[in-house]
Design a protein around this motif. Structure first.
Motif, short mmCIF file in Angstrom:
data_model
loop_
_atom_site.label_atom_id
_atom_site.label_comp_id
_atom_site.label_asym_id
_atom_site.label_seq_id
_atom_site.Cartn_x
_atom_site.Cartn_y
_atom_site.Cartn_z
N GLU A 65 -8.07 2.24 5.41
CA GLU A 65 -8.30 0.84 4.97
C GLU A 65 -7.83 0.74 3.47
OE1 GLU A 65 -12.47 0.48 5.22
OE2 GLU A 65 -12.23 0.68 7.53
N VAL A 66 -7.85 1.81 2.59
CA VAL A 66 -7.39 1.27 0.99
C VAL A 66 -6.06 1.72 0.96
CG1 VAL A 66 -8.01 2.06 -1.34
CG2 VAL A 66 -9.52 2.00 0.51
N LEU A 67 -5.50 2.72 1.55
CA LEU A 67 -4.04 3.23 1.23
C LEU A 67 -3.05 2.83 2.29
CD1 LEU A 67 -4.95 6.42 -0.36
CD2 LEU A 67 -4.55 4.42 -1.59
N GLY A 68 -3.62 2.42 3.29
CA GLY A 68 -2.57 2.03 4.67
C GLY A 68 -2.01 2.76 5.54
N ALA A 69 -2.65 4.03 5.58
CA ALA A 69 -2.25 4.89 6.60
C ALA A 69 -2.07 4.50 7.88
CB ALA A 69 -2.94 6.06 6.52
N THR A 70 -1.44 4.82 8.81
CA THR A 70 -1.40 4.25 10.23
C THR A 70 -2.42 5.12 11.17
OG1 THR A 70 0.84 3.62 9.97
CG2 THR A 70 0.14 3.98 12.17
N SER A 71 -2.31 6.53 10.82
CA SER A 71 -3.20 7.40 11.65
C SER A 71 -3.39 8.61 10.68
CB SER A 71 -2.50 7.85 12.91
OG SER A 71 -1.30 8.63 12.82
N PHE A 130 -5.84 12.39 -4.43
CA PHE A 130 -6.32 11.49 -3.65
C PHE A 130 -7.50 10.61 -4.08
CE2 PHE A 130 -9.38 10.66 0.15
CZ PHE A 130 -8.58 9.92 0.80
N VAL A 131 -8.53 11.26 -4.64
CA VAL A 131 -9.51 10.57 -5.37
C VAL A 131 -9.01 9.20 -6.32
CG1 VAL A 131 -11.67 10.81 -6.66
CG2 VAL A 131 -11.23 12.25 -4.60
N LYS A 132 -8.05 10.00 -7.19
CA LYS A 132 -7.47 8.91 -7.97
C LYS A 132 -6.74 7.77 -7.59
CE LYS A 132 -6.63 12.29 -11.84
NZ LYS A 132 -5.52 12.98 -12.25
N LEU A 133 -6.06 8.12 -6.47
CA LEU A 133 -5.14 7.18 -5.80
C LEU A 133 -6.07 6.03 -5.10
CD1 LEU A 133 -2.34 6.29 -5.32
CD2 LEU A 133 -2.37 7.71 -3.23
N ILE A 134 -7.21 6.60 -4.56
CA ILE A 134 -8.13 5.78 -3.85
C ILE A 134 -8.95 4.87 -5.03
CG2 ILE A 134 -10.73 5.53 -2.79
CD1 ILE A 134 -8.35 6.39 -0.86
N ALA A 135 -9.18 5.53 -6.01
CA ALA A 135 -9.86 4.58 -7.15
C ALA A 135 -8.90 3.38 -7.87
CB ALA A 135 -10.06 5.68 -8.21
N GLN A 139 -10.61 9.69 6.02
CA GLN A 139 -9.39 9.07 6.90
C GLN A 139 -9.71 7.45 6.89
OE1 GLN A 139 -11.13 11.69 9.93
NE2 GLN A 139 -9.15 12.90 10.27
N LYS A 140 -11.16 7.26 6.78
CA LYS A 140 -11.25 5.76 6.64
C LYS A 140 -10.70 5.21 5.37
CE LYS A 140 -15.13 2.37 7.08
NZ LYS A 140 -16.39 2.12 6.90
N LEU A 141 -10.73 5.85 4.14
CA LEU A 141 -10.48 5.03 3.06
C LEU A 141 -8.56 5.49 3.15
CD1 LEU A 141 -12.60 6.94 0.33
CD2 LEU A 141 -12.55 4.40 1.02
N ALA A 142 -8.24 6.20 3.78
CA ALA A 142 -6.70 6.59 3.86
C ALA A 142 -6.03 5.28 4.48
CB ALA A 142 -6.29 7.85 4.33
N LEU A 183 0.75 -1.19 0.06
CA LEU A 183 0.09 -0.05 0.01
C LEU A 183 0.82 1.09 0.03
CD1 LEU A 183 -2.76 -1.15 2.50
CD2 LEU A 183 -2.95 -1.28 -0.06
N PRO A 184 0.48 2.24 -0.80
CA PRO A 184 1.25 3.50 -0.83
C PRO A 184 1.44 4.33 0.41
CG PRO A 184 -0.85 3.99 -1.99
CD PRO A 184 -0.66 2.47 -1.61
N TRP A 185 0.77 4.04 1.24
CA TRP A 185 0.70 5.08 2.38
C TRP A 185 1.20 4.29 3.68
CZ3 TRP A 185 -3.58 9.11 1.90
CH2 TRP A 185 -3.50 9.97 0.92
N ASN A 186 1.72 2.88 3.30
CA ASN A 186 1.82 1.89 4.49
C ASN A 186 2.61 2.63 5.74
OD1 ASN A 186 2.02 -0.45 6.04
ND2 ASN A 186 3.91 -0.88 4.99
N GLY A 187 2.10 2.81 6.97
CA GLY A 187 2.74 3.40 7.80
C GLY A 187 2.98 4.98 8.16
N TRP A 188 2.11 5.34 7.25
CA TRP A 188 2.20 6.99 7.14
C TRP A 188 1.24 7.74 8.10
CZ3 TRP A 188 2.59 9.40 1.80
CH2 TRP A 188 3.78 9.00 0.98
N VAL A 189 1.51 8.93 8.67
CA VAL A 189 0.57 9.96 9.17
C VAL A 189 0.06 10.81 8.20
CG1 VAL A 189 0.44 11.51 11.10
CG2 VAL A 189 1.69 9.26 11.39
#
Length: 87
Positions: free
Chosen positions: A35-41, A79-84, A30-33, A8-14
């Motif tokens: 669940e979909v992109l792997g952000a930590t917080s 952001f919307v493009k990355l989610i898609a 925030q939920k998509l960031a 995921l592109p945002w694995n471990g990111w804030v």
């Protein structure tokens, strides 16, 4: 198929959101960031630990802080493009 978290592109990111996002609430973004992109917080404040700020319409103080701290900024369209792409 579920992607491995490391891919995921945002694995471990804030990631901090500022301004209004088109067609979604900040809570949804925030939920998509996470669940979909792997952000930590997705805290509500920008700090030196912030990896990325997603700036929507009228992103004010947080956007200014990001620029001052040298934090990468992404606009809501990207952001919307990355989610898609990762959904």
């Amino acid at each position: 198929a579920v992607r491995p978290v490391v891919d995921l592109p945002w694995n471990g990111w804030v990631v901090v959101f500022t301004g209004a996002l088109p067609d979604m609430s900040r809570a949804d973004a925030q939920k998509l960031a996470k669940e979909v992109l792997g952000a930590t917080s997705t805290p509500s404040t920008v700090s030196k630990n912030t990896n990325l700020v997603v700036a929507g319409d009228k992103g004010g103080k947080k956007l200014k802080q990001a620029v001052e701290l040298g934090v990468k900024v992404m606009d809501d369209t990207e952001f919307v493009k990355l989610i898609a792409e990762y959904r």
